[in-house]
Scaffold this motif. Sequence first.
Motif, short mmCIF file in Angstrom:
data_model
loop_
_atom_site.label_atom_id
_atom_site.label_comp_id
_atom_site.label_asym_id
_atom_site.label_seq_id
_atom_site.Cartn_x
_atom_site.Cartn_y
_atom_site.Cartn_z
N VAL A 1 -18.30 -17.80 7.91
CA VAL A 1 -17.74 -16.81 8.83
C VAL A 1 -16.31 -16.50 8.40
O VAL A 1 -15.56 -17.39 8.00
CB VAL A 1 -17.77 -17.30 10.29
CG1 VAL A 1 -16.93 -18.56 10.47
CG2 VAL A 1 -17.30 -16.21 11.25
N VAL A 2 -15.98 -15.21 8.45
CA VAL A 2 -14.60 -14.80 8.31
C VAL A 2 -14.01 -14.81 9.72
O VAL A 2 -14.42 -14.04 10.59
CB VAL A 2 -14.48 -13.39 7.69
CG1 VAL A 2 -13.02 -12.93 7.68
CG2 VAL A 2 -15.07 -13.37 6.29
N LYS A 3 -13.07 -15.72 9.95
CA LYS A 3 -12.49 -15.90 11.28
C LYS A 3 -11.14 -15.19 11.33
O LYS A 3 -10.12 -15.73 10.90
CB LYS A 3 -12.34 -17.39 11.61
CG LYS A 3 -11.73 -17.70 12.98
CD LYS A 3 -11.71 -19.19 13.22
CE LYS A 3 -10.96 -19.56 14.49
NZ LYS A 3 -11.58 -18.98 15.70
N ASP A 4 -11.15 -13.97 11.84
CA ASP A 4 -9.93 -13.18 11.95
C ASP A 4 -9.36 -13.37 13.34
O ASP A 4 -9.45 -12.51 14.22
CB ASP A 4 -10.25 -11.70 11.67
CG ASP A 4 -9.01 -10.82 11.75
OD1 ASP A 4 -7.90 -11.34 11.63
OD2 ASP A 4 -9.18 -9.59 11.93
N MET A 5 -8.74 -14.52 13.55
CA MET A 5 -8.32 -14.93 14.89
C MET A 5 -7.17 -14.09 15.44
O MET A 5 -7.00 -14.00 16.66
CB MET A 5 -7.93 -16.42 14.90
CG MET A 5 -6.88 -16.82 13.89
SD MET A 5 -7.60 -17.07 12.24
CE MET A 5 -6.14 -17.40 11.26
N ALA B 1 -24.57 -25.84 10.01
CA ALA B 1 -23.16 -25.97 9.63
C ALA B 1 -22.64 -24.62 9.15
O ALA B 1 -23.15 -24.07 8.17
CB ALA B 1 -22.98 -27.01 8.54
N GLN B 2 -21.64 -24.10 9.85
CA GLN B 2 -21.06 -22.81 9.49
C GLN B 2 -19.62 -23.05 9.01
O GLN B 2 -18.75 -23.45 9.78
CB GLN B 2 -21.07 -21.85 10.67
CG GLN B 2 -20.60 -20.44 10.33
CD GLN B 2 -20.77 -19.49 11.50
OE1 GLN B 2 -19.83 -19.30 12.27
NE2 GLN B 2 -21.94 -18.89 11.62
N GLY B 3 -19.39 -22.80 7.73
CA GLY B 3 -18.06 -22.96 7.16
C GLY B 3 -17.20 -21.74 7.44
O GLY B 3 -17.69 -20.61 7.45
N THR B 4 -15.91 -21.96 7.64
CA THR B 4 -15.02 -20.91 8.12
C THR B 4 -13.91 -20.59 7.12
O THR B 4 -13.26 -21.49 6.60
CB THR B 4 -14.38 -21.33 9.45
OG1 THR B 4 -15.41 -21.63 10.39
CG2 THR B 4 -13.49 -20.23 10.00
N LEU B 5 -13.72 -19.28 6.90
CA LEU B 5 -12.57 -18.78 6.16
C LEU B 5 -11.59 -18.27 7.20
O LEU B 5 -11.81 -17.23 7.81
CB LEU B 5 -12.96 -17.65 5.22
CG LEU B 5 -14.19 -17.85 4.32
CD1 LEU B 5 -14.50 -16.57 3.57
CD2 LEU B 5 -13.96 -18.99 3.34
N ALA B 6 -10.52 -19.02 7.47
CA ALA B 6 -9.52 -18.59 8.45
C ALA B 6 -8.70 -17.48 7.80
O ALA B 6 -7.90 -17.73 6.89
CB ALA B 6 -8.64 -19.76 8.87
N TYR B 7 -8.90 -16.26 8.28
CA TYR B 7 -8.31 -15.11 7.61
C TYR B 7 -6.85 -14.91 8.00
O TYR B 7 -6.48 -14.97 9.17
CB TYR B 7 -9.08 -13.82 7.93
CG TYR B 7 -8.53 -12.62 7.20
CD1 TYR B 7 -8.84 -12.41 5.86
CD2 TYR B 7 -7.68 -11.72 7.83
CE1 TYR B 7 -8.32 -11.33 5.16
CE2 TYR B 7 -7.15 -10.64 7.14
CZ TYR B 7 -7.47 -10.45 5.81
OH TYR B 7 -6.93 -9.38 5.12
N THR B 8 -6.04 -14.71 6.99
CA THR B 8 -4.64 -14.38 7.22
C THR B 8 -4.14 -13.57 6.04
O THR B 8 -4.85 -13.42 5.03
CB THR B 8 -3.79 -15.66 7.40
OG1 THR B 8 -2.47 -15.30 7.82
CG2 THR B 8 -3.70 -16.46 6.10
N THR B 9 -2.95 -13.03 6.16
CA THR B 9 -2.34 -12.30 5.05
C THR B 9 -0.99 -12.92 4.75
O THR B 9 -0.27 -13.35 5.65
CB THR B 9 -2.14 -10.81 5.40
OG1 THR B 9 -1.30 -10.69 6.56
CG2 THR B 9 -3.47 -10.13 5.68
N SER B 10 -0.68 -13.02 3.47
CA SER B 10 0.60 -13.57 3.03
C SER B 10 0.68 -13.36 1.52
O SER B 10 -0.30 -12.96 0.89
CB SER B 10 0.69 -15.07 3.36
OG SER B 10 0.01 -15.83 2.39
#
Length: 599
Positions: A172-176, A139-148
């Motif tokens: 994982v840092v997900k910098d989509m 199980a890989q938990g995701t940090l959906a990366y964004t800026t605001s």
Amino acid sequence: MNQVNITETVLRDGHQSLIATRMRTEDMLPICDKLDKIGFWSLEVWGGATFDSCLRFLKEDPWERLKLLREKLPDTRLQMLLRGQNLLGYRHYSDDVVKQFIKLSATNGIDVFRIFDAMNDVRNLRESIAAVKKNDKHAQGTLAYTTSPVHNLKSYVKMAKELQKQGCDSLVVKDMAGLLTPYVTSELFKALLDSVDVPVHLHCHATAGLASMCHLKAIEAGCRHIDTAISAFAEGTSHTTTESIVAGLHNSEYDTGLDLVALQEIGAYFYGVRKKYHQFESEFTGIDTRVQVNQVPGGMISNLSNQLKEQGALHQMNEVLDEIPRVRKDLGYPPLVTPTSQIVGTQAVFNVLSGERYKNITNEVKLYLQGKYGKAPGRINKKIQQLAIGNEDVIDVRPADLLKPEMKKLAKEIKELAQSDEDVMSYAMFPDIAKEFLQQRKDGNLQPEELLADASSTVNSKTPSDFMVTLHGEKYHIVVKGAGHPCQDTRPYYMTLDGVPQEVNIEILDVIDGSPSQSSNSGRHHASEPGHVTTSMPGVIIDILVKVGDSVKAGDPLLITEAMKMETEIHAPIKGTIKEIYIAKGDTVTPDECLIAIE
């Protein structure tokens, strides 16, 4: 140990980002033996938009694809992208559906589940993580990366700790969208790795041209797992090139240990494959630093491009890219990742094409503003919320807590066509699309989008205007999608030539006694009265909510259309009685066409 491990994305995110997820299984299998021998930490092969694309466009069974890849890749971890409580669809599913989906995915070959929530709402990840662990998978938990204004280092560290507490084996840092910059990456990974005890991976799209620098800074900060793509499906809105990373780290303390020559052979194979899908190439595949402002992720760019082509509005792409940040702010700064990327992106398209912001509001935006996707990261624009949902209640619990178990009901609905538990699950993900797929499979009539009959035959009742035309030895794929203004002698048609939108004027001719003569009778009805109901953009009718003779008030919902995978209610413009209904479920409709007449 400092060796850097590679997750290869060519079989999922690489082609999703660059050719709208159109790569076929038949083009994956021949290279699997070489991919399996490389020694990747994992191969991302499934999830994201691949499931939808298989059923909707390729007429392939996504479960069969997974089984074949598992068979051909026995020595490599297979990885998928899972949208938490959304699984692979665009809504939240009940917990029993989540558990069954993960069980079937694990049984059919997935080893690593990368699980994310579009709102970064960890409540929406809980059941997926628990189900993966129950099936003894990673199980890989995701940090959906964004800026605001509401996203910062502290918020990401807090989320990482919560995901580790839920039992994630890695993060994982997900910098989509490709928003990370090198020194921010360094600071972020140092903070994360100091805060958790599990590996933290980096998934970074190359859209802004910064991904390679970000990878190096992450590695220097302690990251040992990164995502890349084989050269033929790399860079631009995809990922950093695998071969380049391997060459760049060679003979350093971070050497990947992978064979560069073997990777180059794989790259040459996919170079040939990509040529087959030229009609699906996005025109926005190069470096674009505007992503640092509009935040549109790689997979979204290529699909947005294709969807605007279908609307004949590709020339308005820049207007849409400018509108996306404004819509995102109105919705409380959600990260732009599926499904919120589609929710924000489609609403931005509607705002631009209709010429008036929020004149048409998609059903998904309404659900979002009711809290049914989770908690918004920031403050929502109350005026837009009032316009969309009026005084309806906004929920503050985990959305799935309000859902009743669905599996038995779904299995009953599709029992005549389903041959397996996997078929039932396909129906659960995409009911209309999967039902059509399963029916066509039963009838022996599965036909991919580009394998069309020649111009002398009709493909089916819904698409009588798809042709393969041969001229001077060259084949052309022509699709006529529907007429514009039927009151004119020459009328504009929505047409694509080899996937490229054209607007053409076609004279409408009847044949009388063997001779052609012009006719104004087209079977279409031009909207010209206040009670004529229209749509603001081309789409498909997915439901009609009224019948002839019904009394309606201004603002009552009359029908539901689908455009760009999002649903929109069309409302009554006036009070009155339904006099005529000119359309049926499944019809393709265009602007300025009268769909329903109210008297």
